[in-house]
Design a protein around this motif. Structure first.
Motif, PDB file in Angstrom:
ATOM      1  N   UNK A 205      22.710 114.367 -24.139  1.00 34.58           N
ATOM      2  CA  UNK A 205      23.937 113.848 -23.530  1.00 34.58           C
ATOM      3  C   UNK A 205      24.909 114.971 -23.189  1.00 34.58           C
ATOM      4  N   UNK A 206      25.024 115.968 -24.075  1.00 37.71           N
ATOM      5  CA  UNK A 206      25.923 117.093 -23.819  1.00 37.71           C
ATOM      6  C   UNK A 206      25.454 117.912 -22.617  1.00 37.71           C
ATOM      7  N   UNK A 207      24.122 118.111 -22.539  1.00 33.35           N
ATOM      8  CA  UNK A 207      23.564 118.867 -21.411  1.00 33.35           C
ATOM      9  C   UNK A 207      23.776 118.113 -20.097  1.00 33.35           C
ATOM     10  N   UNK A 208      23.601 116.816 -20.127  1.00 33.85           N
ATOM     11  CA  UNK A 208      23.773 116.013 -18.913  1.00 33.85           C
ATOM     12  C   UNK A 208      25.225 116.008 -18.457  1.00 33.85           C
ATOM     13  N   UNK A 209      26.160 115.977 -19.402  1.00 33.62           N
ATOM     14  CA  UNK A 209      27.580 116.049 -19.054  1.00 33.62           C
ATOM     15  C   UNK A 209      27.892 117.411 -18.425  1.00 33.62           C
ATOM     16  N   UNK A 210      27.340 118.473 -19.016  1.00 33.92           N
ATOM     17  CA  UNK A 210      27.560 119.827 -18.477  1.00 33.92           C
ATOM     18  C   UNK A 210      26.999 119.941 -17.068  1.00 33.92           C
ATOM     19  N   UNK A 211      25.821 119.368 -16.848  1.00 33.15           N
ATOM     20  CA  UNK A 211      25.214 119.412 -15.516  1.00 33.15           C
ATOM     21  C   UNK A 211      26.066 118.647 -14.513  1.00 33.15           C
ATOM     22  N   UNK A 212      26.567 117.501 -14.917  1.00 33.13           N
ATOM     23  CA  UNK A 212      27.398 116.682 -14.033  1.00 33.13           C
ATOM     24  C   UNK A 212      28.666 117.427 -13.633  1.00 33.13           C
ATOM     25  N   UNK A 213      29.228 118.179 -14.573  1.00 34.93           N
ATOM     26  CA  UNK A 213      30.429 118.960 -14.270  1.00 34.93           C
ATOM     27  C   UNK A 213      30.129 120.047 -13.245  1.00 34.93           C
ATOM     28  N   UNK A 214      28.982 120.697 -13.406  1.00 35.74           N
ATOM     29  CA  UNK A 214      28.583 121.720 -12.434  1.00 35.74           C
ATOM     30  C   UNK A 214      28.415 121.119 -11.050  1.00 35.74           C
ATOM     31  N   UNK A 215      27.689 120.014 -10.987  1.00 38.75           N
ATOM     32  CA  UNK A 215      27.343 119.418  -9.691  1.00 38.75           C
ATOM     33  C   UNK A 215      28.569 118.837  -8.994  1.00 38.75           C
ATOM     34  N   UNK A 216      29.420 118.162  -9.751  1.00 37.77           N
ATOM     35  CA  UNK A 216      30.564 117.470  -9.140  1.00 37.77           C
ATOM     36  C   UNK A 216      31.763 118.379  -8.890  1.00 37.77           C
ATOM     37  N   UNK A 217      32.041 119.238  -9.848  1.00 36.96           N
ATOM     38  CA  UNK A 217      33.260 120.039  -9.746  1.00 36.96           C
ATOM     39  C   UNK A 217      32.990 121.426  -9.181  1.00 36.96           C
ATOM     40  N   UNK A 218      31.764 121.834  -9.364  1.00 40.30           N
ATOM     41  CA  UNK A 218      31.352 123.178  -9.085  1.00 40.30           C
ATOM     42  C   UNK A 218      32.316 124.176  -9.607  1.00 40.30           C
ATOM     43  N   UNK A 219      32.736 123.853 -10.731  1.00 44.81           N
ATOM     44  CA  UNK A 219      33.489 124.821 -11.483  1.00 44.81           C
ATOM     45  C   UNK A 219      34.696 125.259 -10.720  1.00 44.81           C
TER      46      UNK A 219
END
Length: 219
Positions: A205-219
């Motif tokens: 779940x933590x990894x999926x949240x981190x991935x979602x942040x990368x994809x949506x926000x692109x940091x």
């Protein structure tokens, strides 16, 4: 083949012998060239002299067409060609009326001046030749042309204001997370201990949240 409809000044249109890469291949790799490729054509060259654009880090962009005997991705072969040639290359990989595009950001090998190191590869999916949506926008500089094309292949137009190296670093982190998620899902499906499944699911779940942040926000 003038896929990108570039100015005549860029034309090279020269057949490149597959044997030119023999010194960069072992027996197995050499067989790939023979079994998979019909013809390699150096189509065009983008440089200050051919398109009247300044260059900085990227001096030239070469455009190669690779005609295939079978419809499949040939990343190992493209890597060999890329490492053997010091300039950045855009590959048009073609099988009959379908093709895909690939290009790699690379730099000189500090320990071998006759070889390049690939930093990251951007590529499209297969698509019909008549449905092209990619283009080379000859604006600003050779570096800008290459970066713009990489962004087109990545589909991440929201990253246009970031340096290419930052975009590559982002893609590396996204890929790393995707691999970790795949491994975790496999481990969860194989695990027979309930407590272990719960533990792995929390990590997942933590990894999926981190991935979602990368994809949506692109940091």
């Amino acid at each position: 083949m003038d896929y990108f409809q570039l100015p005549p000044t860029t034309n090279v249109q020269r057949i490149i012998s597959k044997n030119n890469f023999d010194s960069y291949t072992n027996t197995k790799q050499k067989k790939l060239f023979t079994d998979k490729i019909t013809r390699i054509t150096w189509n065009q060259k983008l440089s200050t002299e051919t398109v009247n654009l300044e260059s900085n880090e990227i001096k030239e962009i070469q455009i190669f067409t690779i005609e295939l005997k079978v419809k499949e991705e040939i990343s190992p072969v493209l890597d060999i060609i890329d490492k053997a040639i010091p300039y950045h290359i855009i590959f048009i990989v073609r099988y009959q009326d379908h093709l895909y595009l690939s290009t790699s950001k690379k730099h000189s090998n500090p320990t071998n001046e006759n070889s390049s190191v690939i930093d990251w590869t951007f590529k499209s999916s297969w698509f019909p030749r008549i449905k092209s949506k990619y283009q080379l926008n000859l604006k600003q500089s050779i570096d800008a042309v290459f970066k713009d094309f990489c962004i087109q292949l990545s589909g991440r137009f929201d990253l246009a204001n970031q340096p290419l190296d930052s975009i590559i670093e982002t893609q590396k982190q996204i890929n790393s997370l995707k691999k970790e998620i795949a491994v975790l899902k496999s481990s969860i499906s194989k695990s027979k201990q309930f407590n272990r499944k719960v533990e792995l699911n929390l990590i997942l779940q933590k990894k999926e949240v981190a991935l979602l942040q990368f994809v949506n926000n692109d940091l």
